[in-house]
Design a protein around this motif. Structure first.
Motif, PDB file in Angstrom:
ATOM      1  N   LYS A  67       6.709   0.848 -12.056  1.00 46.05           N
ATOM      2  CA  LYS A  67       6.153   1.231 -10.753  1.00 46.05           C
ATOM      3  C   LYS A  67       5.833   2.720 -10.748  1.00 46.05           C
ATOM      4  CE  LYS A  67       8.876  -2.188  -8.150  1.00 46.05           C
ATOM      5  NZ  LYS A  67       9.912  -2.366  -7.092  1.00 46.05           N
ATOM      6  N   LYS A  69       5.278   5.862  -7.959  1.00 46.87           N
ATOM      7  CA  LYS A  69       5.454   6.277  -6.571  1.00 46.87           C
ATOM      8  C   LYS A  69       5.061   7.739  -6.417  1.00 46.87           C
ATOM      9  CE  LYS A  69       9.303   3.114  -5.505  1.00 46.87           C
ATOM     10  NZ  LYS A  69      10.714   3.025  -5.047  1.00 46.87           N
ATOM     11  N   SER A  79       8.577   3.386   6.177  1.00 46.24           N
ATOM     12  CA  SER A  79       8.443   2.464   5.043  1.00 46.24           C
ATOM     13  C   SER A  79       7.226   2.780   4.181  1.00 46.24           C
ATOM     14  CB  SER A  79       8.359   1.012   5.538  1.00 46.24           C
ATOM     15  OG  SER A  79       7.139   0.778   6.223  1.00 46.24           O
ATOM     16  N   HIS A  86       2.295  -1.010  -8.777  1.00 52.30           N
ATOM     17  CA  HIS A  86       2.870  -1.629  -9.969  1.00 52.30           C
ATOM     18  C   HIS A  86       1.887  -1.395 -11.107  1.00 52.30           C
ATOM     19  CE1 HIS A  86       6.077  -4.159  -7.995  1.00 52.30           C
ATOM     20  NE2 HIS A  86       5.376  -3.727  -6.947  1.00 52.30           N
ATOM     21  N   THR A 109       3.078 -11.373  -2.620  1.00 52.64           N
ATOM     22  CA  THR A 109       3.174 -11.079  -4.054  1.00 52.64           C
ATOM     23  C   THR A 109       1.811 -10.551  -4.516  1.00 52.64           C
ATOM     24  OG1 THR A 109       2.379 -13.223  -4.883  1.00 52.64           O
ATOM     25  CG2 THR A 109       4.731 -13.068  -4.308  1.00 52.64           C
ATOM     26  N   MET A 137       4.977  -6.196   1.311  1.00 49.69           N
ATOM     27  CA  MET A 137       5.939  -6.314   0.212  1.00 49.69           C
ATOM     28  C   MET A 137       7.028  -5.248   0.310  1.00 49.69           C
ATOM     29  SD  MET A 137       3.304  -7.528  -2.795  1.00 49.69           S
ATOM     30  CE  MET A 137       1.658  -7.371  -2.085  1.00 49.69           C
ATOM     31  N   GLU A 138       7.162  -4.388  -0.697  1.00 49.10           N
ATOM     32  CA  GLU A 138       8.246  -3.402  -0.666  1.00 49.10           C
ATOM     33  C   GLU A 138       8.069  -2.365   0.440  1.00 49.10           C
ATOM     34  OE1 GLU A 138       7.606  -3.806  -5.273  1.00 49.10           O
ATOM     35  OE2 GLU A 138       6.428  -4.200  -3.441  1.00 49.10           O
ATOM     36  N   ARG A 139       6.885  -2.281   1.019  1.00 51.08           N
ATOM     37  CA  ARG A 139       6.631  -1.304   2.084  1.00 51.08           C
ATOM     38  C   ARG A 139       6.769  -1.946   3.471  1.00 51.08           C
ATOM     39  NH1 ARG A 139       1.202   1.920   0.342  1.00 51.08           N
ATOM     40  NH2 ARG A 139       2.097   3.657   1.515  1.00 51.08           N
ATOM     41  N   SER A 146       5.625  -9.367   5.707  1.00 48.17           N
ATOM     42  CA  SER A 146       4.620  -8.640   4.940  1.00 48.17           C
ATOM     43  C   SER A 146       3.262  -8.665   5.646  1.00 48.17           C
ATOM     44  CB  SER A 146       4.487  -9.241   3.542  1.00 48.17           C
ATOM     45  OG  SER A 146       3.569  -8.520   2.755  1.00 48.17           O
TER      46      SER A 146
END
Length: 323
Positions: A67, A69, A79, A86, A109, A137-139, A146
Motif C-alpha cells: 500500500k 499512503k 477517515s 494498493h 473490494t 473500503m479502508e477509508r 463503503s
C-alpha cells in the motif's frame, strides 16, 4: 440481449440498495457551495509533490505488493486524512508503464477491474496502482458502509469527495512523473469513470485514459436514475430540487467542459441499455468530446461481467497501439 441486460442491471440495483442511509444525510452550506463552484482552477488546483509512505506486504512473481499512503490535500473527514493506493510494482525491469485504476461507487473490494485487467497488465510488466476512493473500503468511517458518504444528500461533502479523488490521483501522478518520468494510464469504472473524465479536464501529465460505463452529472443520477432513489428522497424531504442540485454540483460535471488531453488519448466505453448511468446523461460527454475513440456496447451497466472479454480486448488494443 436487452432482456438479459435488464435482468442483470435490476439484480445489481437490488443488491446495491440492500445498503442505504437510514438517517437523513441532507446538508447544504450555500456560502461554501458557491465558493467551491466559483473558481475551477482553485477547486482543481495542482497538488504538491507528496511524501509517500510505502507499506510493503510481499513479493510475488517478481512484483512488490503493498500500500501507498500520503497526506491528502483536501480536508474531508478523519477517515480520508491519508490518500490510499494498493500497488503492484514490477521489479527488475525498465518497463515504466503505470496504470492507475479507479473503482466505482459503494465498491467493497478492488476485484471488479482486477478481474478484467490484472493478469494482462502483469503479463506486460506494468506497475499497477488501485486507488481507494474517499469513504470507501479502508477509508470508510465507523458505523457507515463503503461509499455511503461519498455521494449523498450532503451537498458539500459530495463536492469535497470528488475534489479529493481528483487531487489524490493527481498527487500520485506528480510523484511518478517526478521520480521516473513514467507513462501514466488511467482506467476508471462508473463513479471512477466520472473521476477519470474530470482528470482528463485537469491533469496534463496523463498519457492515455480509459473511462468505462462512466457517469456524468451526479445530480441527474440522483434524481433520474434508480441508483439515486434514496438520496433523492432526502433531497425532496428537505425541499431541495433538481435545478438547485444541478447548479451546486456543476463543477463536478465533466460534460460541461472539454478535456485538456488530446482526444485521441481517450477511450470511452458505455452500455446502450445501462440502467445505472442513463444514456440521456452520458451521451452529453461523447457529444462534447466528439473525436474521442468510443464504444457503445449492446449491454447494461453489468457489461464488465457480460462483456468482459470484449471489454478487455478493446481496452488492451487501445493501449497496445499507443504504448
Amino acid at each position: 440481449m436487452k432482456i438479459i441486460d435488464n435482468i442483470a442491471d435490476n439484480y445489481a440495483l437490488r443488491n446495491f440498495h440492500k445498503k442505504y442511509s437510514k438517517t437523513d444525510q441532507f446538508n447544504y452550506d450555500e456560502e461554501e457551495v458557491n465558493e467551491l463552484n466559483s473558481n475551477f482552477s482553485k477547486f482543481y488546483k495542482k497538488p504538491k509533490l507528496p511524501k509517500i509512505h510505502y507499506e510493503k506486504d510481499t513479493i510475488e512473481n517478481n512484483y512488490e505488493i503493498g500500500k501507498i499512503k500520503f497526506l491528502s490535500e483536501v480536508e474531508n473527514g478523519e477517515s480520508n486524512k491519508e490518500a490510499l493506493f494498493h500497488y503492484r510494482k514490477c521489479l527488475g525491469t525498465d518497463n515504466n508503464i503505470n496504470v492507475i485504476l479507479i473503482h466505482g461507487w459503494q465498491s467493497e473490494t478492488l476485484n471488479r477491474l482486477d478481474k478484467i485487467f490484472l493478469d494482462s497488465f502483469i503479463e506486460r510488466r506494468y506497475n499497477i496502482y488501485s486507488y481507494v476512493q474517499p469513504f470507501h473500503m479502508e477509508r470508510t468511517p465507523n458505523a457507515s458502509y463503503s461509499g455511503e458518504y461519498y455521494i449523498s444528500a450532503d451537498v458539500n461533502r459530495t463536492l469535497k469527495s470528488v475534489q479529493q479523488s481528483v487531487s489524490d490521483i493527481r498527487a500520485l501522478i506528480n510523484y511518478i512523473k517526478t521520480a521516473s518520468e513514467g507513462k501514466i494510464i488511467i482506467i476508471g469504472l462508473s463513479l471512477g469513470g466520472i473521476v477519470s473524465n474530470l482528470l482528463a479536464e485537469t491533469e496534463e501529465n496523463i498519457d492515455w485514459l480509459v473511462s468505462l460505463f462512466y457517469g456524468n452529472d451526479l445530480s441527474f443520477t440522483v434524481f433520474e436514475s434508480e441508483a439515486g432513489k434514496y438520496i433523492k428522497k432526502d433531497f425532496l424531504k428537505n425541499n431541495f430540487d433538481y435545478r438547485l442540485l444541478k447548479k451546486s454540483w456543476s463543477i463536478i460535471n465533466p460534460s460541461l467542459r472539454k478535456p485538456i488531453l488530446n482526444l485521441d488519448k481517450i477511450l470511452l466505453v458505455s452500455g446502450k441499455h445501462d440502467k445505472v448511468v442513463l444514456n440521456k446523461d452520458i451521451s452529453l460527454v461523447w457529444e462534447n468530446w466528439q473525436n474521442s475513440e468510443k464504444y457503445i456496447y449492446n449491454c447494461g451497466h453489468s457489461g464488465t461481467v457480460l462483456c468482459k472479454n470484449r471489454l478487455r480486448k478493446n481496452v488492451l488494443k487501445f493501449i497496445d497501439k499507443r504504448v
